[in-house]
Design a protein around this motif. Structure first.
Motif, PDB file in Angstrom:
ATOM      1  N   GLU A  83      12.160 -67.911  24.380  1.00 10.97           N
ATOM      2  CA  GLU A  83      12.618 -69.475  23.879  1.00 10.97           C
ATOM      3  C   GLU A  83      12.190 -70.622  25.012  1.00 10.97           C
ATOM      4  OE1 GLU A  83      12.211 -71.872  19.749  1.00 10.97           O
ATOM      5  OE2 GLU A  83      13.502 -69.915  20.288  1.00 10.97           O
ATOM      6  N   PHE A  84      10.572 -71.042  25.277  1.00 14.28           N
ATOM      7  CA  PHE A  84      10.098 -72.266  26.061  1.00 14.28           C
ATOM      8  C   PHE A  84      10.279 -71.807  27.300  1.00 14.28           C
ATOM      9  CE2 PHE A  84      12.892 -75.601  22.682  1.00 14.28           C
ATOM     10  CZ  PHE A  84      11.679 -74.930  22.358  1.00 14.28           C
ATOM     11  N   SER A  85      10.436 -70.073  27.819  1.00 17.88           N
ATOM     12  CA  SER A  85       9.821 -69.984  29.003  1.00 17.88           C
ATOM     13  C   SER A  85       8.706 -69.587  29.337  1.00 17.88           C
ATOM     14  CB  SER A  85      10.715 -68.790  29.071  1.00 17.88           C
ATOM     15  OG  SER A  85      10.145 -67.840  28.123  1.00 17.88           O
ATOM     16  N   VAL A  86       7.860 -69.179  30.067  1.00 21.18           N
ATOM     17  CA  VAL A  86       6.279 -68.661  30.533  1.00 21.18           C
ATOM     18  C   VAL A  86       6.075 -68.091  29.756  1.00 21.18           C
ATOM     19  CG1 VAL A  86       6.178 -69.783  33.074  1.00 21.18           C
ATOM     20  CG2 VAL A  86       7.573 -67.397  32.719  1.00 21.18           C
TER      21      VAL A  86
ATOM     22  N   LEU B 188       4.090 -77.700  26.395  1.00 21.16           N
ATOM     23  CA  LEU B 188       5.022 -78.881  26.452  1.00 21.16           C
ATOM     24  C   LEU B 188       5.898 -79.937  25.691  1.00 21.16           C
ATOM     25  CD1 LEU B 188       6.211 -78.035  30.843  1.00 21.16           C
ATOM     26  CD2 LEU B 188       6.958 -76.508  28.549  1.00 21.16           C
TER      27      LEU B 188
ATOM     28  N   ARG C  15      18.663 -74.767  29.171  1.00 21.85           N
ATOM     29  CA  ARG C  15      17.736 -74.627  29.494  1.00 21.85           C
ATOM     30  C   ARG C  15      17.062 -75.871  30.585  1.00 21.85           C
ATOM     31  NH1 ARG C  15      14.432 -70.221  30.547  1.00 21.85           N
ATOM     32  NH2 ARG C  15      12.384 -71.189  31.532  1.00 21.85           N
ATOM     33  N   TYR C  16      16.937 -76.763  29.799  1.00 27.66           N
ATOM     34  CA  TYR C  16      16.415 -78.194  29.357  1.00 27.66           C
ATOM     35  C   TYR C  16      17.874 -78.905  29.826  1.00 27.66           C
ATOM     36  CZ  TYR C  16      12.849 -75.758  28.553  1.00 27.66           C
ATOM     37  OH  TYR C  16      11.722 -74.985  28.911  1.00 27.66           O
TER      38      TYR C  16
ATOM     39  N   MET D  94       6.098 -73.905  35.287  1.00 29.51           N
ATOM     40  CA  MET D  94       6.146 -74.830  34.292  1.00 29.51           C
ATOM     41  C   MET D  94       7.422 -76.266  33.589  1.00 29.51           C
ATOM     42  SD  MET D  94       5.731 -73.136  30.497  1.00 29.51           S
ATOM     43  CE  MET D  94       7.303 -72.737  29.958  1.00 29.51           C
ATOM     44  N   ASP D  95       8.864 -74.749  34.512  1.00 25.70           N
ATOM     45  CA  ASP D  95       9.736 -74.695  34.212  1.00 25.70           C
ATOM     46  C   ASP D  95       9.874 -76.419  35.661  1.00 25.70           C
ATOM     47  OD1 ASP D  95      10.512 -73.209  32.571  1.00 25.70           O
ATOM     48  OD2 ASP D  95      10.637 -71.763  34.566  1.00 25.70           O
TER      49      ASP D  95
ATOM     50  N   SER E 111       8.885 -79.153  33.319  1.00 26.79           N
ATOM     51  CA  SER E 111       9.960 -79.534  32.121  1.00 26.79           C
ATOM     52  C   SER E 111      11.120 -79.764  32.766  1.00 26.79           C
ATOM     53  CB  SER E 111       9.874 -78.233  31.421  1.00 26.79           C
ATOM     54  OG  SER E 111      10.156 -76.808  32.025  1.00 26.79           O
TER      55      SER E 111
END
Lengths: 270, 360
Positions: free
Chosen positions: B145-148, B311, A230-231, B97-98, B101
Motif C-alpha cells: 500500500e502507498f507504494s508505486v 499522494l 514508510r512515511y 513519488m517516494d 512523500s
C-alpha cells in the motif's frame, strides 16, 4: 539507619513512581523542540499539537478513504484476532495439558511432541504459514496459537504434576474416578496458574499479532504501524504504541481481577 | 557620566561581539563539508551504485573532487529513505513519488541530482484467471500500500474508467508476493521486478497492465539534501561523474560491459540474463543529454502533478496538508508546482548538463 530500612511514604512513593514517566516526557519534549526548531516539518519527534491532531484524526474522525474510525477499526480487528487466538490456546492448554498431566499414556504420547514444538521459533515459520493457510485471518491466528499454546500446555502440565500426590491418592481412596479427580481435584488447582501464565503470554501474543499483521492485512494495530512506517509518521506510531501498551496492561489487570474473583482461595498460596 | 561611559562601553563590547559573530558565521559555513554518505537499495536502476563502489569508480570521482563518499547498501528500501530523511545520509536512491512523500513531505529539502531511469514494464498488474484489466473489478488486490504499485493500480484503473472503489486493496509485504500469489485466495496483485518476472511465469498468471503503458511516470532518482549540495556542489558533480561512467559501462556491448552486468545481476540475486531482462523493462538514461531532455520536458510537470494528486488523495503529504499544493515542487527552469514558500523537492538539470557538456 540502614538504606534497606528507609521506606518512602505513600505520597513519596507515588512521586517516585511518576518520576521516570515525567523524565521520559521531558526528554521527549526537549528533543522534539530541538528537532522542530531545526526543521519545522520534522516527523521523527512530532510536537504535542501534531500528536493531538493525529490522535483526533485517528480516534475521533471518520477516515475518508475507508469510512471507518481508524483506531477503532484497527483495535477491533486486532483484538478479535488476539481474542480468538488466546481462546484457542487456552482451550488447547486445558485439553492437552490436563490429559498429559493425568494420564501417563497421554503424557508419553504428547509431552515429547509439545516440548519439541514449543522450541520452534514461530516467526521463522511465518512464511510457511502464509503459503499453507493463505494470507487471511487463519494464518495470523495460527501464528499466535503456535507461539503461545505450547508454553501454556507445558506450564499447565508442570503445575498439575507438581500437585502433592497425596491429594490424588486421597481422592482415589474415596473412590473418585479418573474423570472426577481431573474435574474436581486437579482442574481447580491449575486454573489460577493457567490465568497467570496467560497473563505472562500476553506480551508474546501481541508480538506475534503485530508481526503477522505487518506482512499482510487491511486493518489492525500492527498493520497501521507498518503502513505508516514508510512515511516516518511518528505522530501515528507513538499513539498506537501507547494504545497497544495500554490495551495489554488493561488485559493483564482484567485477568488478574478474574483470577482473584474466581479463585480467592489461591491468593494465599502466593 | 560614569553611567554613560559604562553604557557606551557595554554597547561597544556588544558591537564588537556582534561583529565577531558575524565574521565567524560565514567562516563556519565556508568550512566545507567534504565527507558524504550515500545510501542505495537493490533495484535494477540502482545497481550501478553498488557496482561503482566495488569497481573503484566512486573512489576515482571522489578523489578527483577531493572529497570522500561512503556508499552503503540497504536491504530495506524504506529504511534507506527513512535514514536519509532523519539526516543520517546525504543522498539516497528513490522514486519520484517516494521522494515527494517521504523526505519532501518530511520537510527535508531534496534535490534530484540524477534521473537514472524510468520504469517501462518493471511494475505490473497481474491477474489470476483473467485476460484483461477489466476483470479486476470486485477483486481483492494484493500490493504494498502507498507504494508505486498503488500508484500504478490507480493509473491502471483510471485507464479503464474504474476507481479504487471498484476493487479492495490488501497490504502485503513485497518479499511475500511470490509465495502469496500461489495461495488460492490471492487473485490479483500489483508488484515490481524481480517479483513480476517470477509471478508472470506461474501457471494461470496474466500481466494485464504494466508501467510501459504510463511511460516516464515512475522515475528512479538519486537525490541529495539541497543544503548539502549548496554548501559543496562538488558532491553533486562527483555523483554525476560516477553515474555516467558506470551507466555507460552497464549498457556497453563489450566484455567489460557484460562483466559489469553479470556482477550487478549476481549482486541483485539473479544472473546476467535475468538482469538483462530487467534492464529491458527499464528505460535507462546512460547518455546525460537524454536525461536533460527528459527532465526539462513539460511532461515531468504533468507527471508530478498526477503523483502529488495521488499522494494527497491518500493523505500522504502530511496530516496538515490542506491541498496537493502543500509541498512545492521546483522544476528545471524555476517553475514551481504548489506552494512556492515551501519548496521541498527540486528537479534540476545542473549536474546532468555538466556531464552532457563534458564539464565534470
Amino acid at each position: 539507619m540502614r538504606a534497606i530500612n528507609i521506606r518512602p511514604s505513600r505520597g513519596a512513593a507515588l512521586m517516585l513512581g511518576c518520576l521516570p514517566f515525567a523524565l521520559l516526557i521531558l526528554a521527549y519534549l526537549v528533543g522534539s523542540a530541538l528537532r522542530l526548531a531545526d526543521n519545522p516539518a520534522d516527523k521523527l519527534l512530532p510536537s504535542l499539537t501534531t500528536l493531538a491532531t493525529s490522535i483526533d484524526m485517528l480516534a475521533f474522525s471518520v477516515d475518508r478513504r475507508t469510512g471507518d474510525v481508524l483506531l477503532w477499526a484497527d483495535t477491533l480487528a486486532s483484538l478479535s484476532r488476539l481474542g480468538l487466538a488466546l481462546a484457542i490456546s487456552t482451550a488447547l492448554a486445558l485439553v492437552i495439558g490436563m490429559a498429559a498431566a493425568l494420564l501417563p499414556i497421554m503424557r508419553a504420547l504428547l509431552s515429547p511432541f509439545v516440548d519439541f514444538v514449543s522450541m520452534v521459533p514461530p516467526l521463522a515459520l511465518l512464511p510457511v504459514l502464509f503459503i499453507v493457510m493463505g494470507l487471511g485471518e487463519v494464518s495470523k491466528v495460527a501464528l499466535i496459537v503456535i507461539g503461545i499454546a505450547p508454553i501454556l500446555i507445558r506450564d499447565l502440565t508442570l503445575t498439575a504434576t507438581a500437585l502433592p500426590r497425596e491429594i490424588i491418592v486421597k481422592a482415589e481412596t474415596l473412590s473418585a474416578s479418573t474423570w472426577l479427580i481431573g474435574l474436581r481435584v486437579v482442574l481447580p488447582q491449575v486454573l489460577p496458574r493457567l490465568i497467570d501464565s496467560l497473563r505472562l503470554q500476553l506480551g508474546p501474543a501481541f508480538l506475534f499479532l503485530i508481526a503477522a499483521e505487518a506482512i499482510s492485512a487491511d486493518a489492525g494495530l500492527g498493520y497501521r504501524i507498518f503502513l505508516v512506517r514508510r512515511y516516518l509518521s511518528m505522530d501515528v506510531i507513538f499513539p498506537y504504541v501507547a494504545w497497544i501498551t495500554l490495551l495489554a496492561v488493561l488485559m493483564d489487570i482484567g485477568l488478574s481481577l478474574i483470577r482473584r474473583r474466581l479463585f480467592p482461595w489461591a491468593e494465599g498460596a502466593r | 557620566m560614569l553611567r554613560l561611559l559604562a553604557d557606551r562601553l557595554s554597547r561597544r563590547a556588544f558591537l564588537t561581539a556582534a561583529t565577531a559573530l558575524a565574521l565567524l558565521a560565514p567562516a563556519a559555513q565556508a568550512q566545507e563539508k567534504t565527507d558524504f554518505k550515500v545510501a542505495w537499495s537493490i533495484y535494477v536502476g540502482w545497481m550501478p551504485w553498488g557496482y561503482a563502489n566495488d569497481a573503484g569508480i566512486v573512489q576515482k570521482w571522489a578523489d578527483k573532487y577531493g572529497i570522500t563518499i561512503e556508499v552503503t547498501q540497504f536491504n530495506d528500501y524504506v529504511e534507506s529513505m527513512n535514514q536519509y530523511t532523519a539526516g543520517a545520509y546525504d543522498a539516497v536512491t528513490l522514486t519520484n513519488m517516494d521522494g515527494l512523500s517521504i523526505p519532501a513531505a518530511g520537510g527535508v529539502d531534496t534535490t534530484a541530482v540524477i534521473v537514472g531511469d524510468f520504469s517501462a514494464g518493471n511494475d505490473a498488474v497481474i491477474l489470476k484467471d483473467g485476460a484483461t484489466l477489466a476483470d479486476i473489478k470486485g477483486r481483492v488486490v494484493n500490493l504494498v500500500e502507498f507504494s508505486v504499485s498503488h500508484y500504478l493500480l490507480a493509473r491502471a484503473l483510471e485507464s479503464v474508467g474504474m476507481t479504487e472503489q471498484d476493487v479492495s486493496v490488501l497490504n502485503t509485504a513485497d518479499p511475500d508476493m511470490v509465495g502469496a500469489f500461489q495461495t488460492p485466495d490471492v487473485t490479483a496483485m500489483v508488484t515490481w521486478n524481480p517479483m513480476v518476472a517470477e509471478i508472470a511465469a506461474l501457471p494461470g498468471a496474466t500481466k494485464v497492465f504494466d508501467s510501459s503503458q504510463i511511460p516516464g511516470e515512475i522515475i528512479d532518482l538519486m537525490v541529495a539534501n539541497t543544503d548539502v549540495l549548496a554548501a559543496n556542489p562538488d558532491f553533486g558533480k562527483a555523483l554525476a561523474g560516477i553515474w555516467y561512467e558506470t551507466a555507460a559501462l552497464m549498457v556497453s556491448d563489450t566484455p567489460e560491459g557484460a562483466a559489469a552486468r553479470a556482477a550487478m545481476g549476481a549482486a541483485s540475486g539473479t544472473d546476467q540474463a535475468g538482469f538483462e531482462a530487467q534492464m529491458a523493462a527499464t528505460k535507462l538514461f546512460p547518455v546525460p543529454a537524454d536525461a536533460v531532455a527528459f527532465v526539462t520536458s513539460p511532461d515531468l510537470g504533468a507527471t508530478m502533478d498526477k503523483v502529488r494528486g495521488f499522494l494527497f488523495d491518500k493523505g500522504l503529504l502530511g496530516p496538515t496538508a490542506a491541498s496537493a499544493d502543500a509541498v512545492g515542487i521546483e522544476l528545471p527552469g524555476g517553475t514551481v508546482l504548489g506552494d512556492p514558500a515551501n519548496v521541498k523537492l527540486r528537479f534540476t538539470d545542473t549536474y546532468m548538463k555538466l556531464a552532457a557538456d563534458g564539464a565534470l
